[in-house]
Design an enzyme around this catalytic site. Structure first.
Site, PDB file in Angstrom:
ATOM      1  CG  ASP A 132     -33.948   5.705  15.494  1.00  0.00           C
ATOM      2  OD1 ASP A 132     -33.897   5.260  16.490  1.00  0.00           O
ATOM      3  OD2 ASP A 132     -33.232   5.748  14.437  1.00  0.00           O
ATOM      4  CD  GLU A 184     -29.397  -0.026  11.512  1.00  0.00           C
ATOM      5  OE1 GLU A 184     -29.537  -0.613  12.578  1.00  0.00           O
ATOM      6  OE2 GLU A 184     -29.724   1.078  11.183  1.00  0.00           O
TER       7      GLU A 184
END
Ligand code: 5RP
Length: 225
Positions: free
Chosen positions: A83, A102
Site C-alpha cells: 500500500d 503475507e
C-alpha cells in the site's frame, strides 16, 4: 499499459524453473499470477504458497500448483504488492487484509519482490492507514491500547459487520499520518496483547518493481545484498 500490470508482470521475469514461490494478494500481484500461469502452461515448473484464500482460489483456477506452508522450510522468492513503500524499502501492507500470512510467507523467503504502481512511493510512511490484525476477544481493549500509540484506530467493516481475516481475526485501520520510526512502531504494536501482527514490513523487501504510466523500473535494496 496499466502501471499495476506493468509492475506485476515484470516481477515474473525473476522466476526460475523449479522454484518454490510465495504468491501475494491484491490487484497488482494479480497480474504476476496471471503471467506466471502463462509460463506454467508453457512448461515452467514451480510450486507456490498462497498468502490468502483469494490468491489460493485464483492460482488453483489458473492451474498453478500450490503447497501448504507447513511443508516448506523456505521459499525461493515471494512476489507481493504494498500500500506504501518508502525510500528505505519499508512497507505498509494489509489493505486487502492478508498482512499476517503475507508477512509469514515473506519471512521465510530468500528474496522478496514488491510490486507497486508509482502512486505507492512515499518519502515517509503513514499517508495510508496502517492495518493491524487483532484477535476478536477483547478487541476494544486492544484498540484502546493501540490508540495510546498516537493514532486513531478504526475497526475495519465489511458491509455492516466487522471484516474477518482468513485467520479469523479483526483488523484495525490506524491513522498515524506520519510514521517516523517504522521499526520502533512495529515493535511497540506487536508487544500489545491482542495484536497478532501489523502491516509494517521493515527491512524485508529486496527489490521494488515500480510501474508508471508506460514504463517500469526495478529498484534494488542495497542493504539486503
Ligand atoms: C493485501 C496487501 C496488498 O498487497 C496491498 O493492499 C496492495 O494491494 P493492491 O496491489 O491491490 O494495490 O497488502 O493485504
Amino acid at each position: 499499459m496499466d502501471a499495476k500490470r506493468l509492475a506485476g508482470e515484470k516481477a515474473v521475469e525473476y522466476v526460475e524453473d523449479g522454484m518454490i514461490l510465495g504468491l501475494g494478494t491484491g490487484s497488482t500481484v494479480y497480474w504476476s499470477i496471471l503471467k506466471l500461469a502463462e509460463f506454467v502452461q508453457r512448461g515452467l515448473t514451480v510450486s507456490c504458497v498462497a498468502t490468502s484464500k483469494k490468491t489460493e482460489v485464483l492460482a488453483t483456477e489458473l492451474g498453478i500448483q500450490l503447497r501448504d506452508i507447513f511443508e516448506c522450510r523456505g521459499l525461493d522468492l515471494t512476489i507481493d504488492g504494498a500500500d506504501e513503500i518508502d525510500e528505505n524499502f519499508n512497507l505498509i501492507k494489509g489493505g486487502g487484509g492478508a498482512l499476517f500470512r503475507e508477512k509469514m510467507v515473506a519471512s521465510i523467503s530468500r528474496r522478496f519482490i514488491v510490486v507497486v504502481d508509482d502512486s505507492k512511493c512515499v518519502s515517509t510512511l503513514g499517508r495510508f492507514v496502517l492495518p493491524v490484525e487483532i484477535v476478536q476477544f477483547g478487541w476494544n481493549i486492544t484498540s484502546n491500547r493501540v490508540a495510546e500509540l498516537d493514532c486513531v484506530p478504526k475497526l475495519r467493516m465489511e458491509k455492516d459487520v466487522p471484516f474477518v481475516t482468513d485467520n479469523g481475526n479483526y483488523i484495525l485501520d490506524c491513522t498515524f499520518n506520519t510514521i517516523n520510526d517504522p521499526q520502533g512502531l512495529d515493535r511497540k504494536l506487536n508487544a500489545i496483547t491482542g495484536v497478532v501482527d501489523n502491516g509494517l514490513f521493515v527491512g524485508m523487501a529486496d527489490t521494488a518493481i515500480v510501474g508508471g504510466q508506460d514504463s517500469v523500473i526495478a529498484k534494488v535494496n542495497n542493504t539486503r545484498l
